[in-house]
Design a protein around this motif. Structure first.
Motif, PDB file in Angstrom:
ATOM      1  N   ALA A   1       0.909  -1.206  -0.241  1.00  0.00           N
ATOM      2  CA  ALA A   1      -0.056  -0.104  -0.187  1.00  0.00           C
ATOM      3  C   ALA A   1       0.879   1.296  -0.173  1.00  0.00           C
ATOM      4  O   ALA A   1       0.516   2.166  -0.772  1.00  0.00           O
ATOM      5  CB  ALA A   1      -1.049  -0.041   1.295  1.00  0.00           C
ATOM      6  N   MET A   2       1.848   1.129   0.631  1.00  0.00           N
ATOM      7  CA  MET A   2       2.818   2.370   0.680  1.00  0.00           C
ATOM      8  C   MET A   2       3.705   2.570  -0.552  1.00  0.00           C
ATOM      9  O   MET A   2       3.607   3.959  -0.751  1.00  0.00           O
ATOM     10  CB  MET A   2       3.979   2.006   1.919  1.00  0.00           C
ATOM     11  N   LEU A   3       3.838   1.558  -1.118  1.00  0.00           N
ATOM     12  CA  LEU A   3       4.601   1.758  -2.500  1.00  0.00           C
ATOM     13  C   LEU A   3       3.244   1.981  -3.732  1.00  0.00           C
ATOM     14  O   LEU A   3       3.997   2.485  -4.732  1.00  0.00           O
ATOM     15  CB  LEU A   3       5.409   0.619  -2.723  1.00  0.00           C
ATOM     16  N   ASN A   4       2.346   1.635  -3.635  1.00  0.00           N
ATOM     17  CA  ASN A   4       1.457   1.801  -4.648  1.00  0.00           C
ATOM     18  C   ASN A   4       1.336   3.038  -5.621  1.00  0.00           C
ATOM     19  O   ASN A   4       1.159   3.940  -4.684  1.00  0.00           O
ATOM     20  CB  ASN A   4       0.131   1.239  -4.400  1.00  0.00           C
ATOM     21  N   PRO A   5       1.298   2.876  -6.564  1.00  0.00           N
ATOM     22  CA  PRO A   5       1.200   4.209  -7.295  1.00  0.00           C
ATOM     23  C   PRO A   5      -0.120   4.888  -7.362  1.00  0.00           C
ATOM     24  O   PRO A   5      -0.036   6.218  -7.389  1.00  0.00           O
ATOM     25  CB  PRO A   5       1.644   3.847  -8.835  1.00  0.00           C
ATOM     26  N   ASN A   6      -1.128   4.390  -6.867  1.00  0.00           N
ATOM     27  CA  ASN A   6      -2.349   4.817  -6.541  1.00  0.00           C
ATOM     28  C   ASN A   6      -2.488   5.676  -5.069  1.00  0.00           C
ATOM     29  O   ASN A   6      -3.431   6.050  -4.794  1.00  0.00           O
ATOM     30  CB  ASN A   6      -3.613   3.923  -6.684  1.00  0.00           C
ATOM     31  N   ARG A   7      -1.394   5.591  -4.403  1.00  0.00           N
ATOM     32  CA  ARG A   7      -1.652   5.702  -2.678  1.00  0.00           C
ATOM     33  C   ARG A   7      -2.027   7.248  -2.639  1.00  0.00           C
ATOM     34  O   ARG A   7      -2.800   7.332  -1.333  1.00  0.00           O
ATOM     35  CB  ARG A   7      -0.184   5.462  -2.054  1.00  0.00           C
ATOM     36  N   MET A   8      -1.614   8.182  -3.412  1.00  0.00           N
ATOM     37  CA  MET A   8      -1.983   9.608  -3.044  1.00  0.00           C
ATOM     38  C   MET A   8      -3.396   9.778  -3.149  1.00  0.00           C
ATOM     39  O   MET A   8      -4.301  10.534  -2.489  1.00  0.00           O
ATOM     40  CB  MET A   8      -1.406  10.378  -4.045  1.00  0.00           C
ATOM     41  N   TRP A   9      -4.014   9.032  -4.123  1.00  0.00           N
ATOM     42  CA  TRP A   9      -5.577   9.267  -4.083  1.00  0.00           C
ATOM     43  C   TRP A   9      -6.427   8.218  -3.055  1.00  0.00           C
ATOM     44  O   TRP A   9      -7.305   8.497  -2.485  1.00  0.00           O
ATOM     45  CB  TRP A   9      -5.975   8.922  -5.298  1.00  0.00           C
ATOM     46  N   LEU A  10      -5.963   7.144  -2.947  1.00  0.00           N
ATOM     47  CA  LEU A  10      -6.671   6.129  -2.154  1.00  0.00           C
ATOM     48  C   LEU A  10      -6.230   6.485  -0.740  1.00  0.00           C
ATOM     49  O   LEU A  10      -6.982   6.146   0.059  1.00  0.00           O
ATOM     50  CB  LEU A  10      -6.039   4.600  -2.230  1.00  0.00           C
ATOM     51  N   ARG A  11      -5.289   7.261  -0.449  1.00  0.00           N
ATOM     52  CA  ARG A  11      -4.984   7.440   1.164  1.00  0.00           C
ATOM     53  C   ARG A  11      -6.224   8.399   1.342  1.00  0.00           C
ATOM     54  O   ARG A  11      -6.823   8.527   2.379  1.00  0.00           O
ATOM     55  CB  ARG A  11      -3.828   8.162   1.354  1.00  0.00           C
ATOM     56  N   LYS A  12      -6.500   9.204   0.631  1.00  0.00           N
ATOM     57  CA  LYS A  12      -7.735  10.168   0.727  1.00  0.00           C
ATOM     58  C   LYS A  12      -8.990   9.651   1.007  1.00  0.00           C
ATOM     59  O   LYS A  12     -10.033   9.662   1.770  1.00  0.00           O
ATOM     60  CB  LYS A  12      -7.765  11.363  -0.149  1.00  0.00           C
ATOM     61  N   LEU A  13      -9.236   8.597  -0.051  1.00  0.00           N
ATOM     62  CA  LEU A  13     -10.412   7.882  -0.139  1.00  0.00           C
ATOM     63  C   LEU A  13     -10.860   7.203   1.195  1.00  0.00           C
ATOM     64  O   LEU A  13     -11.855   6.840   1.639  1.00  0.00           O
ATOM     65  CB  LEU A  13     -10.681   7.258  -1.322  1.00  0.00           C
ATOM     66  N   LEU A  14      -9.751   6.220   1.507  1.00  0.00           N
ATOM     67  CA  LEU A  14      -9.649   5.612   2.793  1.00  0.00           C
ATOM     68  C   LEU A  14      -9.745   6.239   3.996  1.00  0.00           C
ATOM     69  O   LEU A  14     -10.499   5.614   5.089  1.00  0.00           O
ATOM     70  CB  LEU A  14      -8.577   4.560   2.949  1.00  0.00           C
ATOM     71  N   LYS A  15      -9.616   7.693   4.026  1.00  0.00           N
ATOM     72  CA  LYS A  15     -10.075   8.480   5.271  1.00  0.00           C
ATOM     73  C   LYS A  15     -11.103   9.082   5.204  1.00  0.00           C
ATOM     74  O   LYS A  15     -11.519   9.847   5.829  1.00  0.00           O
ATOM     75  CB  LYS A  15      -8.639   9.232   5.391  1.00  0.00           C
ATOM     76  N   GLY A  16     -11.759   8.852   3.802  1.00  0.00           N
ATOM     77  CA  GLY A  16     -13.172   9.773   3.718  1.00  0.00           C
ATOM     78  C   GLY A  16     -13.135  11.229   3.468  1.00  0.00           C
ATOM     79  O   GLY A  16     -13.782  11.914   3.630  1.00  0.00           O
ATOM     80  N   LYS A  17     -11.809  11.307   2.660  1.00  0.00           N
ATOM     81  CA  LYS A  17     -11.514  12.783   2.452  1.00  0.00           C
ATOM     82  C   LYS A  17     -11.883  13.015   0.747  1.00  0.00           C
ATOM     83  O   LYS A  17     -11.886  12.056  -0.012  1.00  0.00           O
ATOM     84  CB  LYS A  17     -10.173  13.195   2.589  1.00  0.00           C
ATOM     85  N   SER A  18     -12.111  14.286   0.537  1.00  0.00           N
ATOM     86  CA  SER A  18     -12.487  14.662  -0.748  1.00  0.00           C
ATOM     87  C   SER A  18     -11.498  14.470  -1.499  1.00  0.00           C
ATOM     88  O   SER A  18     -10.074  14.966  -1.170  1.00  0.00           O
ATOM     89  CB  SER A  18     -13.297  15.708  -0.870  1.00  0.00           C
ATOM     90  N   LEU A  19     -11.479  14.092  -2.907  1.00  0.00           N
ATOM     91  CA  LEU A  19     -10.411  14.200  -3.909  1.00  0.00           C
ATOM     92  C   LEU A  19     -10.385  15.569  -4.707  1.00  0.00           C
ATOM     93  O   LEU A  19      -9.329  15.811  -5.431  1.00  0.00           O
ATOM     94  CB  LEU A  19     -10.700  13.138  -4.859  1.00  0.00           C
ATOM     95  N   MET A  20     -11.193  16.386  -4.329  1.00  0.00           N
ATOM     96  CA  MET A  20     -11.386  17.653  -5.132  1.00  0.00           C
ATOM     97  C   MET A  20     -10.372  18.674  -4.195  1.00  0.00           C
ATOM     98  O   MET A  20     -10.303  19.881  -4.611  1.00  0.00           O
ATOM     99  CB  MET A  20     -12.687  18.017  -5.041  1.00  0.00           C
TER     100      MET A  20
END
Length: 659
Positions: free
Chosen positions: A639-658
């Motif tokens: 999860a730490m190295l995954n290229p999608n982490r910057m977006w998924l970290r927000k989504l997993l915390k319930g934060k907006s991508l906007m």
């Protein structure tokens, strides 16, 4: 779940207890004798270093046998494999990848629980060393949950072998049988008692449930390899020619894959990997969190790779002379002291030294306390990359495979066509643009990482770095270790030192810069004012090399499937998720569903200024993913190295991508 032996013909074995490595060396000998590929995973609650292992072997009653033919070579290689008192996987590879040993120290259940499940890496046998079945060890470290986790990563027919099954502790027998294992010591019993015990379907169902639970928990970051293609081409495409690409090719070759490297330059490693000298040492943090743990594992793996390649006869200029890290102002002193005081670091990783000791180690006047990395040093990155590719070609040839290198071949576009990726080049032929097709493609192109439509949105930034090449003269000739402060300085190699480096975000050119040349020298004056040797740092020859390092915001490499950012945002805005982005249900959705990605297209990059330390392990992990084998990193590291982490970290915390 299939209960058939692994189709890749690698024998996967688990071992509880490390001991003095006797059992490791026995399996190693059998691997050589029968040309059998073996992957051994060793778990022990108690850690030890290579130096401690060497002392144990010398003190053991069997040392006279171990240090004489045919054991002397095994002992030498094992005790010089940079084993350290750290947590996480320490991967050792011998005989061109035919015998692989993963060592895990620390809490047994935690170590096994974080191990990713691999269809091709399911363990067929478990072996308990005698000391692990003693009452004290068993009571402290064995639990029923441990054996459930052992079952999770094992074949349904896997057995646990003990030296004396008849007198095995009842607790051990209970744990094994409750988790669906047969506890055996005599192979003759396999068709009687052992198999009868396996007829209990409840433990096997529980194993499947555990596998599914972890797969569900980490669904957002786990890859799904698929090497099939309609035309039968199973060659994996690697776009790039530096450290990342080269070591990925080597890892894939060891795993029996065909590889084609597409390098845009006329020579290999002509980008950021083209420096004459680069420091290799781990990035540590005061809390020794996941990133710090990764860099320790990765640094040691890189060091092993270096020694493997030089032992195989490849020319790689290097010096494992240690690295001295000091502060250069009040703020950096405080930051370094926080790291030093934050943990009881293993001596083989780093330890603090006095001003006098720093002077002794460097052989010049440092005159300030420092943090010393004894196993660190410097490597020539370009030769490290070239050697990895040459070794990959040698291994592939021995296996009847091939590692091709296409130089001056710039890939301009990637297109998914049916089950293959089409790589379009900038070259024309009589039919138009030339292209190549592969079932799997990896973008490992350094500064060009974001040049493709599928990778354009990756959150990684290029930083220009100018490294100055200065003549070795005066007191500089006496320098015996790498110095890292406000910039770094290497010992002499071919009558020159490297000093640097500049750090300029999003550069518009790679031309030589006189100002950056002077700044590199000034950094040494700033770090060590009034030292005589600093006056010998002479940049007047205007010799330097400029490259671009791709850096992520969290300073971790990128490794994994290329995320489909458009689909992530489309899913983000789709009902009913659009109205529930901040809810528990939304967070659960993103965690338990496979994140949109470009299947068959992987990313390996963002290595920053520590690529020598972080790159080879990331490459090995990616190769394991592609080949559906057990990787040398945990679920959390995925999860730490995954290229999608910057977006998924927000989504997993319930934060907006906007925002």
């Amino acid at each position: 779940m299939s209960d058939k032996p692994n189709s890749h013909k690698t024998l996967c074995i688990g071992q509880l207890g490390f001991g003095i490595g006797m059992e490791v060396m026995l399996l190693w000998q059998l691997s050589e004798q029968f040309s059998q590929s073996i992957h051994l995973s060793v778990f022990d609650a108690y850690s030890l270093s290579s130096l401690e292992l060497s002392h144990l072997i010398q003190q053991a009653e069997v040392s006279s046998e171990l240090t004489s033919h045919p054991w002397d070579d095994y002992v030498m290689q094992l005790t010089t494999s940079s084993i350290a008192n750290i947590s996480g996987c320490q991967r050792l590879s011998f005989n061109q990848g035919q015998f692989v040993v993963d060592i895990y120290f620390g809490n047994l259940q935690s170590s096994i629980q974080t191990l990713p499940f691999s269809q091709q890496g399911q363990l067929e046998h478990w072996h308990c060393l005698p000391h692990t079945t003693q009452a004290e060890y068993l009571d402290q470290h064995f639990t029923q949950k441990l054996f459930w986790q052992m079952g999770r990563i094992s074949l349904d027919s896997a057995r646990i072998y003990a030296f004396d099954e008849e007198n095995a502790p009842s607790k051990l027998t209970h744990y094994a049988e409750s988790a669906g294992f047969a506890l055996v010591s005599n192979p003759q019993k396999r068709e009687s008692d052992a198999l009868k015990r396996l007829k209990n379907e409840i433990p096997l169902c529980e194993r499947k449930a555990l596998r599914q639970s972890l797969l569900s928990e980490y669904a957002y970051c786990l890859p799904h390899a698929n090497l099939s293609s309609k035309d039968g081409n199973d060659s994996i495409a690697i776009i790039g020619g530096g450290i990342a690409a080269a070591h990925l090719a080597l890892s894939l070759a060891e795993k029996g894959k065909n590889v084609t490297i597409y390098c845009k330059d006329e020579i290999l490693a002509d980008g950021a990997s083209g420096n004459k000298q680069g420091a290799i040492y781990p990035l540590l943090t005061p809390d020794n969190g996941l990133m710090s743990q990764y860099f320790q594992q990765a640094f040691l793996y890189s060091r092993r790779r270096l020694e493997e390649l030089t032992a195989a006869g490849h020319q790689i200029d290097h010096q494992l002379c240690g690295v001295l890290q000091t502060g250069f102002d009040e703020r950096s002193d405080a930051r370094l002291n926080k790291i030093i005081d934050g943990q009881t670091w293993p001596n083989e990783i780093a330890f603090s030294v006095s001003s006098a000791k720093a002077n002794e180690l460097a052989n010049i006047q440092i005159d300030k306390p420092a943090f010393y990395y004894p196993l660190a040093g410097w490597i020539c990155p370009q030769e490290f990359a070239v050697a990895a590719i040459k070794q990959a070609q040698k291994i592939a040839s021995n296996k009847g495979n091939e590692v091709k290198v296409k130089l001056s071949c710039k890939i301009s576009a990637l297109t998914k066509t049916d089950s293959v990726w089409r790589l379009t080049t900038t070259e024309d032929n009589e039919l138009g643009k030339q292209y190549y097709e592969h079932p799997v493609a990896v973008v490992a192109s350094g500064a060009q990482l974001t040049e493709f439509a599928q990778t354009r949105s990756l959150q990684v930034t290029g930083f220009r770095g100018q490294v100055s090449h200065i003549p070795s003269k005066g007191k500089l000739t006496e320098l015996q270790t790498v110095i890292c402060a406000h910039g770094y300085l290497t010992p002499e190699n071919n009558q020159h030192h490297c000093v640097g480096a500049s750090y300029v975000k999003s550069p518009d050119n790679l031309d030589y810069c006189p100002d950056e040349q002077q700044e590199n020298a000034q950094k040494m004056h700033h770090s060590f004012p009034d030292r005589d040797w600093v006056n010998d740092v002479d940049v007047s020859d205007e010799k330097a090399r400029v490259g671009v390092r791709m850096v992520t915001r969290d300073h971790c490499p990128m490794m994994g499937l290329a995320p489909d950012i458009d689909s992530i945002f489309a899913q983000y805005h789709t009902e009913p998720l659009a109205d529930h982005q901040l809810t528990v249900a939304s967070r659960k959705f993103w965690r338990q569903h496979i994140a949109p990605s470009h299947q068959g297209l992987y990313v390996l990059g963002g290595l920053g200024s520590r690529g020598l330390s972080s790159g080879p392990l990331a490459a090995e992990a990616l190769a394991s993913i592609i080949c559906e084998q057990t990787p040398p990193i945990s679920y959390d590291m995925f999860a730490m190295l995954n290229p999608n982490r910057m977006w998924l970290r927000k989504l997993l915390k319930g934060k907006s991508l906007m925002v």
